[in-house]
Every structure is written in C-alpha cells, then in structure tokens.
Design an enzyme around this catalytic site. Structure first.
Site, mmCIF file in Angstrom:
data_model
loop_
_atom_site.group_PDB
_atom_site.id
_atom_site.type_symbol
_atom_site.label_atom_id
_atom_site.label_comp_id
_atom_site.label_asym_id
_atom_site.label_seq_id
_atom_site.Cartn_x
_atom_site.Cartn_y
_atom_site.Cartn_z
ATOM 1 N N ASN A 32 24.221 7.198 -18.693
ATOM 2 C CA ASN A 32 23.855 7.643 -19.933
ATOM 3 C C ASN A 32 24.569 6.408 -20.969
ATOM 4 O O ASN A 32 24.368 6.731 -22.380
ATOM 5 C CB ASN A 32 24.264 8.823 -20.601
ATOM 6 C CG ASN A 32 25.889 9.186 -20.427
ATOM 7 O OD1 ASN A 32 26.574 8.235 -20.258
ATOM 8 N ND2 ASN A 32 26.168 10.429 -20.666
ATOM 9 N N ASP A 51 21.961 11.331 -18.797
ATOM 10 C CA ASP A 51 23.412 12.020 -18.070
ATOM 11 C C ASP A 51 23.012 12.576 -16.853
ATOM 12 O O ASP A 51 22.023 13.119 -16.453
ATOM 13 C CB ASP A 51 23.527 13.252 -19.217
ATOM 14 C CG ASP A 51 25.117 13.951 -18.920
ATOM 15 O OD1 ASP A 51 25.185 14.703 -17.991
ATOM 16 O OD2 ASP A 51 26.140 13.467 -19.806
ATOM 17 N N TYR A 140 42.287 16.461 -15.615
ATOM 18 C CA TYR A 140 41.502 15.446 -14.745
ATOM 19 C C TYR A 140 41.666 15.578 -13.425
ATOM 20 O O TYR A 140 40.499 15.433 -12.772
ATOM 21 C CB TYR A 140 41.520 14.242 -15.297
ATOM 22 C CG TYR A 140 41.255 12.962 -14.651
ATOM 23 C CD1 TYR A 140 39.732 12.733 -14.827
ATOM 24 C CD2 TYR A 140 42.073 12.041 -14.036
ATOM 25 C CE1 TYR A 140 39.246 11.512 -13.880
ATOM 26 C CE2 TYR A 140 41.797 11.212 -13.351
ATOM 27 C CZ TYR A 140 40.340 10.839 -13.241
ATOM 28 O OH TYR A 140 39.855 9.773 -12.702
#
Length: 310
Positions: A32, A51, A140
C-alpha cells in the site's frame, strides 16, 4: 515461477524482489506504499497497490496464481505497537490471516513468513535458539508471533507448506531512518548530516545485526528448503550500540559524540540469536560481517546524500 511478495516496496522485501527477478521468477508485489517506496521497486515487478486487508486481494491471487508467497508486509515499529495496539494487531495478525485464506483458496504451494526476534522477549540465555520460551515484551512481539500459530494451523488443515524466519536486527541499503528506521539507518542519517546521534540508555545494550543481503539469501533458500520449519536468521554475534557507533564513526571519518537519553519501554537489554538451525535446515549461513555490511551501507548513503546536495 509466479511469486507474490507482500510489502515488496519496503526495505527488506524490495531487495528480495530484485533477487527473485534476477533468478527469472515472475514477481508480483502487494504494497500500500504506506512505508514502502515505489522507487525501491524493481521495474520488472508488477505492483498491486493495496493493503493486505483489502477485499481486492482475492482478485490478485486469482490473477497471479502464485506458487510461493513471501509475506513481509507488516507494522514493524515497537513504539507504534505500544501506542496503537489495535492497529498493530489488525495489520500483523488479521492481515496475515487474510493472506493465509488466499493461499488456501488459490492453491499456493509455500508461504515464507518474516517473523522477528521480538517474539522471544527478555532472553533466559544467549544465544537464543528456537526452543527458547516465547515471552514478548511488546505488542509488536505478540503480533508477529501470533501469525506463526495461524500459519502452522493452516498448514495442518489445508496442506500449505511454510517456512518461518525470525529475523535479528536487520540493516542495510534502503532502510528508512524515519519512522520505523533501525538504529543503523538512524545513525547513518545523523552522521552524514553532521548531527549528534541519540542513544537510548547507556549504549551498552547489545543487538545481533544481520545485513539485508544475508536475509534475502535465507528467503531464497526457504523456497526449496526448510519445509515446515522455524529458523532464526542472524549473525549470531552481539554488538553494543556504543561499539556499533564507534565502528561507523571510524568508517565514515566522523567523531564519536552521541547524546544519551532514557531507555525506551519495550526494549530488551541484550540479544543474540543462535542460527545453527538455519545452517542445518536451510543450508544457509551469513556471509557479510558487520563491518563489510556497514561499509556498503555507508558508501550507498554517502553517494545518495551527495547527489541530494547538488
């Protein structure tokens, strides 16, 4: 071979795209361009600008019918994950599930997934091997580890082959010093601009740095080897941040003159990944020592910054 690379305009995956094309593969890229750059992209690759969570992803798989998928598209910044955990999970977990559904529906032979050393959290021992407990400190780390379970479940239920690669600290050409930039790209940018680099903490924290070209070689090996395997991809060596900057200053002819700031939440103190499993299972080993990789990286950015100054 028809190959699809997610995040193929980004730092690591754009180098992978280059090598896949050099080897004669037909390469399609889904990106993207939120952090990737179109100028990174090999002109012989076909870009599908979207995306990975986009409903049009099925159209790409239907058109391309890839035999192999390299999945690198991700939210990769630890600090962003702490500030925006929902966004982090949407991209890294739901985005990976979306890729896996297409792999299932369109008969992809193999998925190679870019995971991270962040899944391990604070090490119980060094070097960390693949049997080490997984206790991520950041969202993360969680969002990079969770897809590993989905990949293994899809493999068991649908017959999808896979290789999971857990990267140490990757550096090299095309790494963006802004946003999610790694410490080396940030230091390069500061040194070449004549600014003082900022070190979080006392600088004695260590990392295991691996050059991007060695990462690419591990991905290429995974095309034909490492079936159903999970591998650390690392140099298997610790380097302190102070030592790193000292070496970079020596190579660039700059003075060692950093600014020290508070340590950041979510950062571990020491890291070194054992890479023996990759040596055995992928027939891969790193060939770029830190100083050699830094020389190439610095030379590239010195040329780039010189052109920009003209």
């Amino acid at each position: 071979m028809n190959v699809l690379v997610t995040g193929g305009a980004g730092f690591i995956a754009s180098h992978l795209v280059d090598e896949l094309i050099a080897l004669g593969h037909a390469v399609h890229v889904v990106d993207n361009l939120s952090t990737g750059r179109e100028e990174n992209l090999n002109p012989h690759a076909v870009l599908h600008r979207m995306d990975i969570r986009d409903d049009r992803l099925a159209d790409v798989f239907r058109e391309v019918k890839p035999e192999a998928v390299f999945h690198h598209a991700a939210q990769i910044d630890v600090q962003t994950s702490l500030k925006q955990p929902l966004l982090d999970a949407e991209i890294n977990i739901l985005g990976t599930i979306a890729i896996l559904e297409q792999c299932r529906d369109y008969g992809v032979r193999k998925l190679i997934y870019a995971s991270s050393a962040a899944v391990y959290g604070t090490p119980d021992y060094l070097g960390v091997d693949e049997k080490h407990p997984v206790r991520p400190l950041s969202f993360y780390g969680i969002s990079k580890h969770t897809p590993e379970h989905y990949i293994q479940a899809f493999a068991a239920l649908c017959g999808l082959d896979y290789t999971i690669l857990r990267y140490a600290n990757v550096y090299g050409i095309r790494q963006d010093p802004k946003g999610e930039g790694g410490v080396i790209s940030i230091f390069v940018d500061k040194l070449l601009r004549g600014e003082r680099p900022l070190i979080f903490g006392n600088g004695e924290q260590t990392r295991d740095f691996i050059y991007v070209k060695d990462i690419v070689r591990a991905n290429l090996a995974a095309l034909t080897q490492g079936s159903g395997g999970l591998y650390n991809v690392s140099w298997n060596e610790q380097t302190s941040v102070n030592r790193l900057l000292d070496v970079m200053c020596g190579l660039s002819g700059r003075d060692f003159n950093p600014v020290y700031g508070p340590a950041r939440p979510g950062d571990i103190e020491h890291s070194r990944l054992d890479n023996q499993a990759a040596l055995d299972g992928l027939g891969w080993k790193p060939v770029y020592p830190l100083e050699e990789g830094l020389k190439e990286t610095l030379a590239y950015y010195e040329r780039l910054y010189s052109r920009q100054a003209m």
